[in-house]
Design an enzyme around this catalytic site. Sequence first.
Site, PDB file in Angstrom:
ATOM      1  N   LYS B  88       0.848  -1.188   0.000  1.00 36.13           N
ATOM      2  CA  LYS B  88       0.000   0.000   0.000  1.00 36.13           C
ATOM      3  C   LYS B  88       0.885   1.239   0.000  1.00 36.13           C
ATOM      4  O   LYS B  88       1.914   1.264   0.693  1.00 36.13           O
ATOM      5  CB  LYS B  88      -0.902  -0.022   1.242  1.00 36.13           C
ATOM      6  N   SER B 163      -9.948   1.568   2.724  1.00 37.68           N
ATOM      7  CA  SER B 163      -9.089   2.363   1.861  1.00 37.68           C
ATOM      8  C   SER B 163      -8.031   1.551   1.116  1.00 37.68           C
ATOM      9  O   SER B 163      -7.463   2.035   0.142  1.00 37.68           O
ATOM     10  CB  SER B 163      -8.374   3.433   2.695  1.00 37.68           C
ATOM     11  N   SER B 187     -10.089  -0.748   6.896  1.00 39.68           N
ATOM     12  CA  SER B 187      -9.533  -0.539   5.557  1.00 39.68           C
ATOM     13  C   SER B 187      -8.830  -1.738   4.933  1.00 39.68           C
ATOM     14  O   SER B 187      -8.454  -1.684   3.762  1.00 39.68           O
ATOM     15  CB  SER B 187      -8.572   0.655   5.570  1.00 39.68           C
TER      16      SER B 187
END
Lengths: 99, 505
Positions: B88, B163, B187
Amino acid sequence: MSKINKQDIDKVALLSRLSFTDAEAEKFAGQLSQILEYAEKLNELDTEGVEPTSHCLNLTNVMREDIPQASLTAEQALANAPDAEDQCFKVPPIIQESG
Amino acid sequence: MTESSSACSTGEIHDLTVAGIAEALAKGDVSSREVTQAFLTRIESVEPDVRAFLTVTADVALGMADEADRRLAAGERGPLLGVPVGLKDLICTEGTRTTGGSKILNNYIPPYDATVARRLREAGAVFVGKLNMDEFAMGSSCENSGYYPTHNPWDLERIPGGSSGGSVAAVAARECPASLGSDTGGSIKLPAALCGVVGIRPTYGRVSRYGILAFASSLDQIGPVTRDVRDAAVMMNAICGHDPKDSTSAPVDVPDFTAALGRDGSDIKGLKIGIPKEYFLQGEEGRGGMDPEVEAAVRKAADALVGLGAELVDISLPHTQYGVATYYLVCTAEASSNLARYDGAHYGHRATGASDIIDMFTRSRNEGFGAEVKLRIMLGTYALSAGFYDAYYMKALKVRTLLKRDFDVAFEKVDLILTPTSPTPAFKLGEKADDPLQMYLTDIFTISPNLAGLGGMSVPCGFTSETNLPIGLQLIPPAFGEETMLRVAHAYEQTQTWCERAPKL
């Protein structure tokens, strides 16, 4: 009635180092009001005498020995600087000369 | 490949799981360079549709693959040695751009590795790229990325969840066999459910946050995304552990999570699994209302566990309905403080033409941050400001205590809690984009355990009948109880074949 007005937005924007056009301010005022109204839900609960939880781990004063350790060089630290001079970060004037 | 190598591997190299790749590398059937090249080719072919990556690091990856091949040739073996992974884009990687999904860090190249990146590097993993996300992890759909939205590989018109949308979409689309995401209010767990992959949020403190772009420091936690439970355990082994560089890293022993998986379903006999009634309510219209197919799939999974000898226990987590309001006061307060650092002075975007330093701060932040980040900074600043601190922030911290107590009480009776991960499957891009509150309610099932500091995971448990969209179940263990969670997830996984399905791309 909206909880947040234009004056509130201006004040919080200044604290947040943000600024908005009138149209943006109006949109944010509406969205913030809606969210804060939803948050009023918490007032249904009696929290008298309840300790706050700011953190879930029982850790306090995590220290290490005060011994110098490897760190970034000045060049590395400045590598992402938008502006630099003489191994310092360079920014616009902080204190203006008066009169 | 033999069938035993992995539950979910078929066909081409990019279809292999982490365990499948490690086995092929160990046997010398393929080199890490060949494996890496296969995934880079896959990325090239599906990325125009999925858009999971913000940066693909082909040269870095091939260099790391060659180094892994040298280590393999020297006789070294390891479960991640030579295996491609994605990160990420809020995990700092030395020498590779790290944006946090924000334009304000469009040009930021970290001079150091986050501890999780360093640990994966030492394990010999190969970094194929940095994955898309909602800006600074603020969002539930990946639509708040400062760059472009990621698409759900199962239906490109739908959101992957957020997210960590890029982290889950990349694994679901087989662009990498494993990735790391971050989970503040859900997330990792939420998007993992919506994309049909396994995602773990470790217990708060289990994984170092050093080198992670901070959103809400009392909640943020890094965790793995994989296609099956065993691979997730392998990734947990690599990233967990105390780190002196993170003062909130827990000084607790790390078990061998792969050993915790057990051999077969009989390992979960007699375990008590709590089913909280508040997670199966038909909510108000549009607010947490549960899709009947989601409920049916999750109840069927619970029945499968009963078939393996587990016992279901009805429990109550009475403050659940206050979770979302509590979370959005706590996380925005912390975010408003954390994001004060983005001021254009030391790194990141700086606006030109400012008259003085305050003007420079304001213009740089105005130009660099997107609308949702500005909204959350404003909300957090308001909730912390003089006159409102007690009414909002302090009130939320007290309710957080009540939410935590709910779980403390429940875990006196049960070993693990089972819920749906999300009340609905993936929604369409744009569907909730202009209504922050509706978007916030997407996280309704993942938020409360996070506020209590607990870990959890999402495991695939079915698909909707007409739309063929993945459904996930959430398992929540007591603090630092990930072994039980993994054992149950693994036992359940052996009873079904969801992870053998692949999206058509």
